[in-house]
Write an enzyme that holds these catalytic residues in place. Structure first.
Site, PDB file in Angstrom:
ATOM      1  N   GLY B 176       0.607  -1.428  -0.038  1.00 46.78           N
ATOM      2  CA  GLY B 176       0.033  -0.251  -0.138  1.00 46.78           C
ATOM      3  C   GLY B 176       1.108   1.402  -0.039  1.00 46.78           C
ATOM      4  O   GLY B 176       1.904   1.251  -0.527  1.00 46.78           O
ATOM      5  N   ILE B 178       2.370   2.933   2.704  1.00 50.88           N
ATOM      6  CA  ILE B 178       3.449   2.779   3.342  1.00 50.88           C
ATOM      7  C   ILE B 178       4.474   2.173   2.741  1.00 50.88           C
ATOM      8  O   ILE B 178       5.882   2.167   2.590  1.00 50.88           O
ATOM      9  CB  ILE B 178       2.976   1.961   4.737  1.00 50.88           C
ATOM     10  CG1 ILE B 178       2.731   3.079   5.373  1.00 50.88           C
ATOM     11  CG2 ILE B 178       4.913   1.835   5.765  1.00 50.88           C
ATOM     12  CD1 ILE B 178       2.050   2.512   7.100  1.00 50.88           C
ATOM     13  N   SER B 197       1.129  -8.583  -1.487  1.00 49.38           N
ATOM     14  CA  SER B 197       0.045  -7.962  -1.411  1.00 49.38           C
ATOM     15  C   SER B 197      -0.905  -8.406  -1.586  1.00 49.38           C
ATOM     16  O   SER B 197      -0.918  -9.900  -2.622  1.00 49.38           O
ATOM     17  CB  SER B 197       0.044  -6.921  -2.227  1.00 49.38           C
ATOM     18  OG  SER B 197      -0.736  -5.785  -1.543  1.00 49.38           O
ATOM     19  N   ARG B 198      -2.192  -8.319  -1.098  1.00 53.18           N
ATOM     20  CA  ARG B 198      -3.325  -9.161  -1.782  1.00 53.18           C
ATOM     21  C   ARG B 198      -3.060  -9.682  -3.387  1.00 53.18           C
ATOM     22  O   ARG B 198      -3.596 -10.707  -3.775  1.00 53.18           O
ATOM     23  CB  ARG B 198      -4.684  -8.382  -1.388  1.00 53.18           C
ATOM     24  CG  ARG B 198      -5.207  -8.545   0.186  1.00 53.18           C
ATOM     25  CD  ARG B 198      -6.334  -7.876   0.418  1.00 53.18           C
ATOM     26  NE  ARG B 198      -5.783  -6.357   0.485  1.00 53.18           N
ATOM     27  CZ  ARG B 198      -6.194  -5.400   0.478  1.00 53.18           C
ATOM     28  NH1 ARG B 198      -7.502  -5.543   1.641  1.00 53.18           N
ATOM     29  NH2 ARG B 198      -5.274  -4.114   1.180  1.00 53.18           N
ATOM     30  N   VAL B 253       6.724  -3.393  11.006  1.00 51.13           N
ATOM     31  CA  VAL B 253       6.251  -1.441  11.708  1.00 51.13           C
ATOM     32  C   VAL B 253       4.726  -2.317  11.725  1.00 51.13           C
ATOM     33  O   VAL B 253       3.783  -1.149  11.257  1.00 51.13           O
ATOM     34  CB  VAL B 253       6.652  -0.730  10.372  1.00 51.13           C
ATOM     35  CG1 VAL B 253       8.293  -0.408  10.773  1.00 51.13           C
ATOM     36  CG2 VAL B 253       6.342  -0.969   8.788  1.00 51.13           C
ATOM     37  N   ARG B 255       1.697  -5.273  12.340  1.00 47.49           N
ATOM     38  CA  ARG B 255       0.888  -5.075  13.878  1.00 47.49           C
ATOM     39  C   ARG B 255       1.212  -6.374  13.739  1.00 47.49           C
ATOM     40  O   ARG B 255       2.246  -7.141  13.538  1.00 47.49           O
ATOM     41  CB  ARG B 255      -0.658  -5.315  14.005  1.00 47.49           C
ATOM     42  CG  ARG B 255      -1.100  -4.004  13.208  1.00 47.49           C
ATOM     43  CD  ARG B 255      -1.153  -3.621  14.494  1.00 47.49           C
ATOM     44  NE  ARG B 255      -1.973  -2.183  14.584  1.00 47.49           N
ATOM     45  CZ  ARG B 255      -1.716  -1.494  13.794  1.00 47.49           C
ATOM     46  NH1 ARG B 255      -0.405  -0.991  13.447  1.00 47.49           N
ATOM     47  NH2 ARG B 255      -2.687  -0.237  13.555  1.00 47.49           N
ATOM     48  N   GLU B 284       1.279  -5.857  23.019  1.00 51.13           N
ATOM     49  CA  GLU B 284       1.350  -5.051  23.484  1.00 51.13           C
ATOM     50  C   GLU B 284       0.391  -4.151  25.296  1.00 51.13           C
ATOM     51  O   GLU B 284      -0.655  -4.391  25.184  1.00 51.13           O
ATOM     52  CB  GLU B 284       1.491  -3.806  22.362  1.00 51.13           C
ATOM     53  CG  GLU B 284       2.182  -4.109  21.147  1.00 51.13           C
ATOM     54  CD  GLU B 284       2.217  -3.149  19.907  1.00 51.13           C
ATOM     55  OE1 GLU B 284       0.955  -1.708  20.124  1.00 51.13           O
ATOM     56  OE2 GLU B 284       2.191  -3.568  19.179  1.00 51.13           O
ATOM     57  N   HIS B 302       6.219   1.047  19.101  1.00 47.83           N
ATOM     58  CA  HIS B 302       5.185   1.432  18.692  1.00 47.83           C
ATOM     59  C   HIS B 302       5.025   3.046  18.537  1.00 47.83           C
ATOM     60  O   HIS B 302       3.972   3.510  18.726  1.00 47.83           O
ATOM     61  CB  HIS B 302       3.214   1.558  19.111  1.00 47.83           C
ATOM     62  CG  HIS B 302       2.184   0.768  17.881  1.00 47.83           C
ATOM     63  ND1 HIS B 302       1.641   0.044  18.293  1.00 47.83           N
ATOM     64  CD2 HIS B 302       2.129   2.029  17.209  1.00 47.83           C
ATOM     65  CE1 HIS B 302       0.766  -0.609  17.107  1.00 47.83           C
ATOM     66  NE2 HIS B 302       0.784   1.390  16.764  1.00 47.83           N
ATOM     67  N   ALA B 304       6.812   4.222  15.177  1.00 42.91           N
ATOM     68  CA  ALA B 304       6.871   4.658  14.015  1.00 42.91           C
ATOM     69  C   ALA B 304       5.764   5.649  13.080  1.00 42.91           C
ATOM     70  O   ALA B 304       7.296   6.540  12.654  1.00 42.91           O
ATOM     71  CB  ALA B 304       6.578   3.415  13.270  1.00 42.91           C
TER      72      ALA B 304
END
Lengths: 338, 338
Positions: B176, B178, B197-198, B253, B255, B284, B302, B304
């Site tokens: 995407g 990012i 990617s998908r 970066v 999840r 987390e 977390h 970023a």
């Protein structure tokens, strides 16, 4: 002492080796990987192995002094005029380093001793490290890592905001191969690059500033990639740091002496600049202990060139230069024009 | 409780505010900077200030429950089906985060609640952090900093070689905004980019792998930039890590749940992979304590998206979306199509 010679078992060839020019490996034992892997018909390597210095080697066997035509040295042992005086037949110094500030170049010029360096072998690695240090300081990565490792299972995270890198104004001091590689990388972060260099470079389209002070005034970040010499010593002084300002970041992958380290300490402690990423220090291996308690600095033990890939390539560059030199051809990667 | 209302001192306007749609600020007090700076004629903000949760707010004043048309929430408080049940009039959720895994999207779809996110506000910062973590792990920057800070004035430096970044084969998981920003940056390091990617993207010329396993087999580095959902949970499992191999590096970066964290720990400890740069973790703020003794990992809380520049931009995105929504216009930065 071990000798790498070019002979097979034949006495005749062994005899010939003794007539070949001698190359002394003037590096700590752990650096003996810089040794050319293959024997040569052009020269003969003297590798003192366990002995710590050229002085001791000559003291143990004085007749070698006049037979040594070349030395391969690291920046751990400075090549001073005194040392050069011990080697009346010396014609070449090879130093597998990016800088030559550990070699007395004016004495080399006087004696017409040629100096070869590592060329651009490390340029990409040094540029990678410069960008890494810059992101680390801006985004507090090492500080964050320390925060997590030293807080035992915190119930919540409350970590301060960093500073955005994308789009920042970057001033590069020294636009040689390393500086150009840094610029290329930071352009991809949409950074606005300016530079200072001995001369404006027609091949570089980025804005040029003839003084570091002016560069600092117009940028958020200074990245030091230039050589250390009489002109560049303390090129980053108090005035330059104040011009860079409270949010400003300094990254030094050049040499420690480029910055007035005492002033740097004061500026960091007093918040006159925002932070610093330091791979080099003024009196290595001494690192000022005042830096250890600061979260706005990232410290690195002169490691910008330390990658296994590049180290594997050193011996080839050494070999190519020695072969060229002893075939009366131009050096492949000259570090100084005699 | 404090209220941001749109009135001047006039009673009439004050009366009007009570008829405006209510937007509840469902964030910890320190996040109240996401509040739109200017009052609006389209909506009225309920800012509970010190109260910790929406549940408590409603419990204290139950009539509010049915008046709340929108919530602005952070990922600290999950938006579950249970919570949504308390808000029968809810029509919009705004989350100032890159991911939406803390929102029960299927319940939102069922109830036709729209979800808006932060759009691409943080994309550059997350990409900068991904590259920073990668350089840090490859070149051991945080480990070097720790080495210098914890050795009291060592007489010499003996720091291990790192791994060169320039030219490495990089696999990006999730191409995407990012992922694209990461690719753009690493191209400038002469890295060879591939991605998973998908779907294959016609606008991206880099090689596409339809499976992460295949991507890992063909690259030195995996950078995880995709969303966490049922399809991507534990997308990096033991098999993928073994395929990446002993020199391989993982940067996350996205999840924490994208990686099987127990397997990651084992692979890092046993040297099955080379290292990891982790901005996110599976549970987390819990960080597995086994990571604290490893020099081949860099840990980040977390962080970023944590830059002052981007945080300053959040309230504007919140305001624009709320204004659009309550003017019956399309969301500016929709996070989910209902």
């Amino acid at each position: 002492m071990t000798e790498q010679n070019n002979s097979n078992s034949s006495n005749e060839e062994s005899q010939n080796n003794n007539n070949l020019p001698k190359v002394f490996l003037h590096v700590p034992p752990k650096f003996s990987f810089v040794l050319p892997p293959n024997p040569s018909h052009n020269f003969h390597i003297l590798n003192p192995g366990g002995l710590p210095s050229l002085h001791q080697f000559i003291a143990a066997d004085p007749h070698h002094a006049s037979s040594i035509a070349a030395i391969v040295c690291s920046n751990v042992y400075p090549v001073t005029a005194d040392l050069l005086q011990l080697l009346p037949s010396l014609r070449l110094i090879f130093t597998p380093t990016a800088g030559t500030d550990h070699v007395d170049l004016s004495e080399c010029r006087r004696r017409e001793i040629q100096v070869a360096g590592i060329g651009n072998l490390f340029s990409e690695d040094v540029a990678d490290m410069a960008v890494g240090l810059l992101i680390d300081v801006s985004r507090k990565i090492s500080a964050a890592d320390r925060f997590l490792r030293t807080q035992l299972q915190p119930s919540s995270w409350d970590f301060p905001l960093g500073s955005k890198l994308t789009g920042k104004k970057i001033g590069i001091v020294g636009m040689g191969k390393i500086g150009s590689e840094v610029a290329k990388r930071l352009e991809a972060f949409s950074c606005k690059i300016s530079y200072n260099s001995r001369n404006k470079k027609s091949s570089i389209s980025h804005p040029f500033y003839s003084s570091v002070l002016e560069l600092a005034t117009n940028t958020n970040v200074l990245i030091l990639c230039c050589a250390l010499n009489d002109e560049t010593r303390h090129i980053v002084n108090k005035q330059v740091m104040l011009a860079l300002g409270k949010g400003g970041i300094i990254v030094n992958v050049g040499r420690g002496g480029l910055i007035d380290e005492n002033e740097l300490l004061r500026c960091l402690i007093d918040g006159e600049i925002g932070g610093a990423g330091l791979d080099v220090f003024e009196n290595e291996p001494h690192v000022p202990k005042e830096l250890f308690s600061l979260d706005n600095v990232v410290l690195s033990p002169h490691a910008a060139v330390l990658t296994s890939e590049s180290f594997n390539g050193i011996s080839k560059v050494v070999e190519e230069n020695l072969k060229a030199f002893f075939s009366n051809k131009p050096l492949i990667t000259p570090a100084m024009l005699v």
